[in-house]
Scaffold this motif. Structure first.
Motif, mmCIF file in Angstrom:
data_model
loop_
_atom_site.group_PDB
_atom_site.id
_atom_site.type_symbol
_atom_site.label_atom_id
_atom_site.label_comp_id
_atom_site.label_asym_id
_atom_site.label_seq_id
_atom_site.Cartn_x
_atom_site.Cartn_y
_atom_site.Cartn_z
ATOM 1 N N LEU A 128 8.114 -1.464 -11.877
ATOM 2 C CA LEU A 128 8.111 -2.371 -10.731
ATOM 3 C C LEU A 128 9.268 -1.946 -9.832
ATOM 4 C CD1 LEU A 128 7.546 -5.749 -12.619
ATOM 5 C CD2 LEU A 128 5.856 -4.504 -11.247
ATOM 6 N N ARG A 129 8.965 -1.456 -8.630
ATOM 7 C CA ARG A 129 9.963 -0.851 -7.748
ATOM 8 C C ARG A 129 10.095 -1.702 -6.479
ATOM 9 N NH1 ARG A 129 8.403 5.615 -8.333
ATOM 10 N NH2 ARG A 129 7.824 5.523 -10.561
ATOM 11 N N ASP A 130 11.316 -2.121 -6.210
ATOM 12 C CA ASP A 130 11.566 -3.010 -5.071
ATOM 13 C C ASP A 130 12.102 -2.206 -3.892
ATOM 14 O OD1 ASP A 130 12.061 -5.036 -3.326
ATOM 15 O OD2 ASP A 130 13.650 -5.983 -4.498
ATOM 16 N N PRO A 131 11.291 -1.968 -2.840
ATOM 17 C CA PRO A 131 11.780 -1.225 -1.678
ATOM 18 C C PRO A 131 12.847 -1.974 -0.894
ATOM 19 C CG PRO A 131 9.373 -1.367 -1.703
ATOM 20 C CD PRO A 131 9.886 -2.351 -2.696
ATOM 21 N N TYR A 132 12.987 -3.278 -1.151
ATOM 22 C CA TYR A 132 13.885 -4.119 -0.348
ATOM 23 C C TYR A 132 15.112 -4.567 -1.147
ATOM 24 C CZ TYR A 132 9.568 -4.203 2.306
ATOM 25 O OH TYR A 132 8.439 -3.834 2.985
ATOM 26 N N MET A 133 15.396 -3.935 -2.280
ATOM 27 C CA MET A 133 16.530 -4.361 -3.101
ATOM 28 C C MET A 133 17.833 -4.189 -2.328
ATOM 29 S SD MET A 133 17.084 -1.281 -5.908
ATOM 30 C CE MET A 133 18.550 -2.079 -6.543
ATOM 31 N N GLY A 134 18.735 -5.148 -2.517
ATOM 32 C CA GLY A 134 20.046 -5.053 -1.895
ATOM 33 C C GLY A 134 20.011 -5.019 -0.380
ATOM 34 N N GLY A 135 18.944 -5.548 0.227
ATOM 35 C CA GLY A 135 18.841 -5.546 1.678
ATOM 36 C C GLY A 135 18.262 -4.277 2.259
ATOM 37 N N ALA A 136 17.854 -3.331 1.401
ATOM 38 C CA ALA A 136 17.268 -2.083 1.886
ATOM 39 C C ALA A 136 15.892 -2.353 2.489
ATOM 40 C CB ALA A 136 17.146 -1.080 0.748
ATOM 41 N N ASP A 137 15.478 -1.481 3.370
ATOM 42 C CA ASP A 137 14.093 -1.455 3.859
ATOM 43 C C ASP A 137 13.660 -0.012 3.706
ATOM 44 O OD1 ASP A 137 11.659 -1.685 4.986
ATOM 45 O OD2 ASP A 137 12.328 -2.544 6.878
ATOM 46 N N SER A 138 13.236 0.298 2.513
ATOM 47 C CA SER A 138 13.182 1.678 2.080
ATOM 48 C C SER A 138 11.811 2.293 2.293
ATOM 49 C CB SER A 138 13.565 1.752 0.599
ATOM 50 O OG SER A 138 13.640 3.082 0.167
ATOM 51 N N ALA A 139 11.707 3.523 1.825
ATOM 52 C CA ALA A 139 10.427 4.215 1.818
ATOM 53 C C ALA A 139 9.426 3.418 1.000
ATOM 54 C CB ALA A 139 10.610 5.608 1.224
ATOM 55 N N SER A 140 8.191 3.801 1.086
ATOM 56 C CA SER A 140 7.119 3.047 0.433
ATOM 57 C C SER A 140 7.179 3.136 -1.089
ATOM 58 C CB SER A 140 5.768 3.572 0.915
ATOM 59 O OG SER A 140 5.625 4.948 0.577
ATOM 60 N N LEU A 141 8.004 4.036 -1.618
ATOM 61 C CA LEU A 141 8.125 4.221 -3.068
ATOM 62 C C LEU A 141 6.776 4.521 -3.709
ATOM 63 C CD1 LEU A 141 10.715 1.475 -4.077
ATOM 64 C CD2 LEU A 141 11.097 3.893 -3.637
ATOM 65 N N GLY A 142 5.971 5.267 -3.013
ATOM 66 C CA GLY A 142 4.681 5.684 -3.554
ATOM 67 C C GLY A 142 3.504 4.945 -2.968
ATOM 68 N N ALA A 143 3.725 3.781 -2.348
ATOM 69 C CA ALA A 143 2.616 3.019 -1.760
ATOM 70 C C ALA A 143 2.207 3.662 -0.439
ATOM 71 C CB ALA A 143 3.034 1.572 -1.540
ATOM 72 N N ARG A 144 0.926 3.893 -0.299
ATOM 73 C CA ARG A 144 0.436 4.552 0.907
ATOM 74 C C ARG A 144 -0.392 3.559 1.724
ATOM 75 N NH1 ARG A 144 0.051 8.113 -3.385
ATOM 76 N NH2 ARG A 144 1.482 9.865 -3.295
ATOM 77 N N ALA A 145 -1.578 3.981 2.146
ATOM 78 C CA ALA A 145 -2.390 3.113 2.989
ATOM 79 C C ALA A 145 -2.776 1.845 2.233
ATOM 80 C CB ALA A 145 -3.642 3.858 3.437
ATOM 81 N N SER A 146 -3.035 0.789 2.965
ATOM 82 C CA SER A 146 -3.389 -0.495 2.373
ATOM 83 C C SER A 146 -4.622 -0.362 1.483
ATOM 84 C CB SER A 146 -3.645 -1.507 3.482
ATOM 85 O OG SER A 146 -3.916 -2.761 2.927
ATOM 86 N N LYS A 147 -4.595 -1.080 0.356
ATOM 87 C CA LYS A 147 -5.687 -1.011 -0.606
ATOM 88 C C LYS A 147 -6.155 -2.419 -0.942
ATOM 89 C CE LYS A 147 -3.532 3.045 -2.683
ATOM 90 N NZ LYS A 147 -2.812 3.567 -3.864
ATOM 91 N N SER A 148 -7.407 -2.523 -1.363
ATOM 92 C CA SER A 148 -7.964 -3.844 -1.668
ATOM 93 C C SER A 148 -7.274 -4.477 -2.863
ATOM 94 C CB SER A 148 -9.466 -3.724 -1.929
ATOM 95 O OG SER A 148 -9.716 -2.863 -3.024
ATOM 96 N N ALA A 149 -6.671 -3.672 -3.740
ATOM 97 C CA ALA A 149 -6.000 -4.222 -4.918
ATOM 98 C C ALA A 149 -4.651 -4.834 -4.585
ATOM 99 C CB ALA A 149 -5.832 -3.130 -5.981
ATOM 100 N N ASP A 150 -4.107 -4.539 -3.405
ATOM 101 C CA ASP A 150 -2.778 -5.040 -3.043
ATOM 102 C C ASP A 150 -2.761 -6.569 -2.992
ATOM 103 O OD1 ASP A 150 -1.784 -2.492 -2.789
ATOM 104 O OD2 ASP A 150 -1.973 -2.419 -0.613
ATOM 105 N N GLN A 151 -1.673 -7.162 -3.477
ATOM 106 C CA GLN A 151 -1.498 -8.608 -3.423
ATOM 107 C C GLN A 151 -0.674 -9.049 -2.216
ATOM 108 O OE1 GLN A 151 0.192 -9.543 -7.258
ATOM 109 N NE2 GLN A 151 -1.755 -9.337 -8.326
ATOM 110 N N CYS A 152 -0.070 -8.104 -1.502
ATOM 111 C CA CYS A 152 0.693 -8.384 -0.280
ATOM 112 C C CYS A 152 0.254 -7.408 0.806
ATOM 113 C CB CYS A 152 2.197 -8.164 -0.485
ATOM 114 S SG CYS A 152 3.001 -9.171 -1.724
ATOM 115 N N PRO A 153 0.355 -7.811 2.081
ATOM 116 C CA PRO A 153 0.150 -6.849 3.156
ATOM 117 C C PRO A 153 1.243 -5.783 3.117
ATOM 118 C CG PRO A 153 0.069 -9.110 3.981
ATOM 119 C CD PRO A 153 0.595 -9.171 2.586
ATOM 120 N N ARG A 154 0.898 -4.575 3.480
ATOM 121 C CA ARG A 154 1.882 -3.492 3.492
ATOM 122 C C ARG A 154 3.024 -3.807 4.448
ATOM 123 N NH1 ARG A 154 0.422 1.175 -0.052
ATOM 124 N NH2 ARG A 154 -1.033 -0.024 -1.294
ATOM 125 N N GLY A 155 4.225 -3.446 4.041
ATOM 126 C CA GLY A 155 5.389 -3.575 4.905
ATOM 127 C C GLY A 155 6.043 -4.943 4.912
#
Length: 252
Positions: A128-155
């Protein structure tokens, strides 16, 4: 009865890893059940060129429960990885070789995850990788285009009151091309959400977690491979991987 799994988390205040075996994520189970896996379990920590096997200490708790504790010698970032070859499980449709993997990696910034996966050795792993840890707004950490399995909107760091993080499943150190079901769990050990990934998702999906505290995830893959283990035959290998994440970000 529900299935039992091995769960691993880090206690930063004591600099220990804590492994539990039970139905509920991260909740210590019965002492006699822990004894079934203790001698079959190994754990290591690694970063860069350093890989250190660690010692498991059995700690009895109240009400007949117990857990395994692990002193952690490295400062973050590091991989923390546990594995257990449980043995032949003969209560299913066919005899299977049951293998458990658990992780509780420590990162200081989102991009540390790439160093973690470089030293991972488990056959099946979930992180479980948090792109926003510590106030970061980081790279997608492997997440690419939006997928139907996603539980949140991208970004989005937050959605419907929950934290959004990237779940990454890898099989034999590569992104898989098989379907799977990924389950997340809250700090009390109960299931929090389930998402089904298709082969085209390649093991990467955005999931919702509780907005604070520790969360867990699990994933399963049944490998159609026969063989023998300790003289007993099996027709498939049943891989189960779990992980934990302590959210490190300011509240929404």
């Amino acid at each position: 009865a529900r299935a039992h799994f091995i769960w691993l988390r880090r206690d930063a205040s004591t600099r220990k890893g804590i492994a539990t075996f039970g139905e509920l994520a991260g909740v210590p189970g019965a002492d006699e059940l822990l004894a079934l896996v203790e001698k079959k379990t190994s754990v290591l920590t690694a970063w860069g060129n350093a890989s250190v096997p660690l010692t498991l200490s059995h700690k009895k708790l109240d009400q007949g429960r117990a857990q395994l504790e692990i002193a952690l010698p490295l400062e973050p970032p590091f991989l923390l990885e546990l594995r257990c070859v449980f043995g032949i499980f003969s209560h299913g449709p066919v005899p299977s070789l049951l293998k458990y993997y658990a992780s509780a990696d420590a990162v200081t910034m989102p991009n540390d995850w790439f160093g973690v996966q470089d030293v991972a050795t488990a056959q099946l792993e979930v992180t479980l990788r948090d792109p926003y840890m510590g106030g970061a707004d980081s790279a997608s950490l492997g997440a690419r285009a939006s997928k139907s399995a996603d539980q949140c909107p991208r970004g989005q760091a937050w959605y419907q009151g929950d934290a959004c993080v990237v779940a990454v499943v890898r099989y034999k150190q590569a992104l898989p091309s098989f379907a799977m079901k990924l389950t997340t769990f809250a700090a009390n050990g109960s299931a929090y959400g389930v998402t089904s990934l298709s082969p085209s998702d390649r093991g990467v999906v955005i999931v919702k977690l509780p907005p604070s505290g520790i969360s867990y995830a699990s994933v399963n893959y049944r490998e159609l491979r026969s063989g023998t283990f300790e003289g007993k035959p099996y027709q498939l290998i049943d891989h189960w991987a779990t992980t934990s994440l302590l959210l490190q970000r300011a509240p929404s």
